[in-house]
Scaffold this active site. Structure first.
Site, PDB file in Angstrom:
ATOM      1  CB  CYS A 117      -1.051   0.120   1.083  1.00  0.00           C
ATOM      2  SG  CYS A 117      -0.677  -0.687   2.758  1.00  0.00           S
ATOM      3  NE  ARG A 124       3.242  -8.599   5.853  1.00  0.00           N
ATOM      4  CZ  ARG A 124       1.806  -8.516   5.814  1.00  0.00           C
ATOM      5  NH1 ARG A 124       1.081  -9.248   6.344  1.00  0.00           N
ATOM      6  NH2 ARG A 124       1.215  -7.817   4.869  1.00  0.00           N
ATOM      7  CG  HIS A 134      -5.923  -0.927   2.160  1.00  0.00           C
ATOM      8  ND1 HIS A 134      -4.579  -1.057   2.224  1.00  0.00           N
ATOM      9  CD2 HIS A 134      -6.321   0.135   2.744  1.00  0.00           C
ATOM     10  CE1 HIS A 134      -4.088   0.181   2.920  1.00  0.00           C
ATOM     11  NE2 HIS A 134      -5.196   0.818   3.078  1.00  0.00           N
TER      12      HIS A 134
END
Length: 641
Positions: free
Chosen positions: A337, A366, A518
């Site tokens: 984003c 991540r 989103h």
């Protein structure tokens, strides 16, 4: 007298101090026998807790989530009692209910617990359950609680007590076991009729790898033996469907220690399957006005400081990459984003351009803890079918509903028809976890609630499950075995446009702030494929499967016709291969069945001479002889049905 309001709106009056169990008894004895806990003004409490003021009341049984959670947490206490009886001196960490059952983290000292101990523990567990001991709640002072666990030499409970305030500490006791716990619990141990210890694992105390590793025992219990039997049968089926096992057998993906844990590598067949998933969604997105983009896998640390991701996730991400330039740091991309915000902000926009829909199959990184990694469903590198919609506030509902329609279309396309949408809101008691103003949060949460109500979507609401920048709608699907998975998500965000100072010129010739949506219908390609593999047991929809058929010549004499068949079918976009191994036809058929390939074309001497094929369907056997035109027509009808 107090007034109790039931879920259907009916009200009844009782003496002050009446319990939820009293209310259940006043309705029917059968209901009272099944009550495990109760929500009093929304707080789940013991069914025997006295109610002293007017309140709303919901009774919980085995048939609802709160009832199961209470049952399993109470079972964790009983497991601890059984272990303490068998292994005196055991120390206890935490024992929460989880989605299916519960676990308890324990420290048995010098005794090394293993699965060999399970039958003995289960026997003691059942013995204690049959005593029908009540779960008794007691309020204790902090000093008394510290004294109790000091005498037991249990440093884990003493550490938990450090974070508790005096006056808010409770013990629960059943039989000979007492535990630090806020509850709630079921009325007595007699309700627990069946138990199975499932697994044993190591678990660092409080998830900290620098702390001592404890022993974690996973288990599950049921109020009836037949329910446990059915659950164990489901677990056996789940083992057969395990996407890690099938992924290796079907040659879809692999992991390499040299590459790194949690970093999946897609093999040719898996890549082909994944590409078809992406192509399917790309076509749907183009129909709906999305513009594809591509962004880098890394960015300057400052980008994620601006977005807030570094503050919220920095410690859990891969650490910054330093460049030769002093003070310059980059991060592996944890989210797409911020990049898309930069795309929107690179030039001025008019209200006439909005909504702007930007889509990307963007790979993000991540650093998940090693103990949390699990095949494709929990990885350190994954690709989101990400898109961000920038729109005016009065376009928000229309855009949200269109995304909702797209997400349901995607899920239904793959056979996920049992879907509940979870409205994930921020925790009103812990607002520091989030960014943005109360006004923006109220508007965003209201937009999701109103949109889902408008289409009559079945929803549940969970506080504290929102993203740090906005509320979201998470799609919880049930697979073929009835297991719940979180797949797609839609999020409404007023905050990132503020942090990136995004604007558009309105019809009033003034600058305004867009709203951001989103969305990711699949969620992530890795997780979706892991769930899909298990949902369909590796038998993918015909249009999606990597190899739609195998062409099996009985001997080398039929290889010429077999290769002609492959070439001819390829002209009709029918995917397959020729098995030219020098194996018996029986072996070829068995191997093809194991690979979950939907159709087989058997070619012997007769078929080669007649220019036909003998059709065989996976799991069903022979389907007759066809010429190529007949087979193409048959196959195309299958694809269009």
């Amino acid at each position: 007298m107090i007034t109790i309001t039931l879920p259907d709106g009916a009200t009844k009056q009782y003496d002050s101090g009446a319990t939820a169990m009293d209310v259940a008894l006043s309705i029917s004895e059968g209901l009272a026998r099944n009550v495990l806990a109760a929500s009093i003004d929304g707080e789940v409490r013991d069914a025997n807790s006295p109610i002293t003021t007017d309140a709303s009341l919901q009774l919980h049984t085995w048939n609802d989530g709160a009832g199961k959670a209470t049952f399993w947490h109470s079972s964790a206490h009983l497991l601890a009692e059984a272990i303490e009886a068998l292994y005196p001196g055991t120390k206890f960490g935490i024992g929460p209910a989880i989605e299916n059952g519960f676990y308890y983290d324990i420290d048995t000292g010098d005794h090394v617990l293993s699965s060999d101990d399970f039958s003995k523990i289960e026997k003691k567990f059942k013995e204690l359950a049959s005593q029908k001991n009540d779960y008794v709640r007691t309020e204790v002072s902090k000093s008394d609680a510290i004294k109790y666990f000091t005498e037991k030499d249990d440093e884990y409970k003493l550490e938990l007590l450090e974070g508790l305030d005096d006056g808010n500490i409770t013990f629960y006791q059943q039989g000979e076991f007492t535990d630090l716990c806020r509850g709630p619990h079921i009325p007595n141990t007699g309700k627990i009729k069946a138990v199975k210890l499932l697994a044993i694992a190591g678990a660092y105390w409080r998830g900290d790898e620098s702390r001592k590793q404890m022993t974690r025992i996973y288990a599950i219990t049921f109020p009836k033996q037949k329910e446990l039997t059915a659950h164990l049968e489901m677990l056996e089926e789940a083992k057969k469907r395990d996407h890690r096992k099938l992924g290796a057998e079907l040659e879809l993906f692999m992991f390499s220690e040299k590459v790194g844990a949690g970093l999946p590598i897609w093999l040719p067949k898996g890549t082909a399957l994944r590409s078809r998933l992406e192509d399917f969604l790309k076509k749907e997105q183009l129909k709906r006005g999305y513009q594809p983009v591509i962004t880098p896998h890394i960015a300057k640390k400052e980008l994620y400081v601006t977005s807030g991701h570094y503050e919220k996730y920095g410690e859990d991400s891969f650490q910054p990459i330093s460049t030769p330039r002093e003070g310059e740091e980059f991060l592996l991309k944890p989210m797409n984003c911020p990049h898309h915000c930069e795309i929107y902000g690179h030039k001025p926009h008019s209200y006439k351009e909005l909504p702007i829909r930007i889509a990307e199959f963007g790979t993000v990184y991540r650093y998940e803890q090693s103990g949390e990694l699990h095949g494709l469903t929990r990885v350190r590198c994954f690709t989101q079918d990400d898109a961000h919609i920038f729109c005016m506030p009065d376009q928000l509902k229309t855009e949200f509903l269109d995304v909702l329609d797209l997400t349901m279309h995607v899920l239904n396309k793959f056979g996920f028809t049992d879907v509940v949408a979870q409205i994930s809101l921020r925790d009103p008691e812990n607002k520091e976890k989030y960014i943005g103003s109360d006004e923006n949060w109220d508007k965003a949460e209201r937009a999701i609630i109103e949109a889902t109500a408008e289409v009559g979507l079945e929803t549940v609401t969970e506080l504290g499950e929102a993203a740090f920048y906005g509320p979201k709608l998470d799609f919880m699907v049930k697979d073929a075995l009835g297991r719940k998975w979180q797949l797609g998500t839609i999020q409404v965000d007023y905050n990132l446009p503020e942090r990136f100072e995004l604007e558009y010129i309105g019809s009033d010739n003034q600058t305004h702030r867009p709203v951001m949506i989103h969305r990711a219908p699949f969620g992530s390609m890795e997780r979706f494929m892991g769930v899909l593999i298990e949902h369909c047991a590796g038998k993918f929809p015909l249009w999606l499967t990597p190899d739609q058929l195998a062409i099996l010549p009985i001997s080398d004499n039929q290889l010429g016709w077999a290769n002609e068949v492959k070439t001819a079918l390829g002209l009709h976009n029918i995917r397959g291969f020729v098995d030219d191994r020098t194996e018996s036809i029986g072996r070829k058929i068995r191997d093809t069945e194991l690979k979950k390939i939907p159709y087989m074309l058997i070619i012997g001497e007769k078929e080669a001479e007649a220019k036909t094929v003998s059709l065989r369907k996976q799991g069903e056997g022979d389907q007759g002889s066809l010429n190529l035109d007949e087979f193409v027509s048959f196959f195309q009808n299958l694809l269009s049905s």
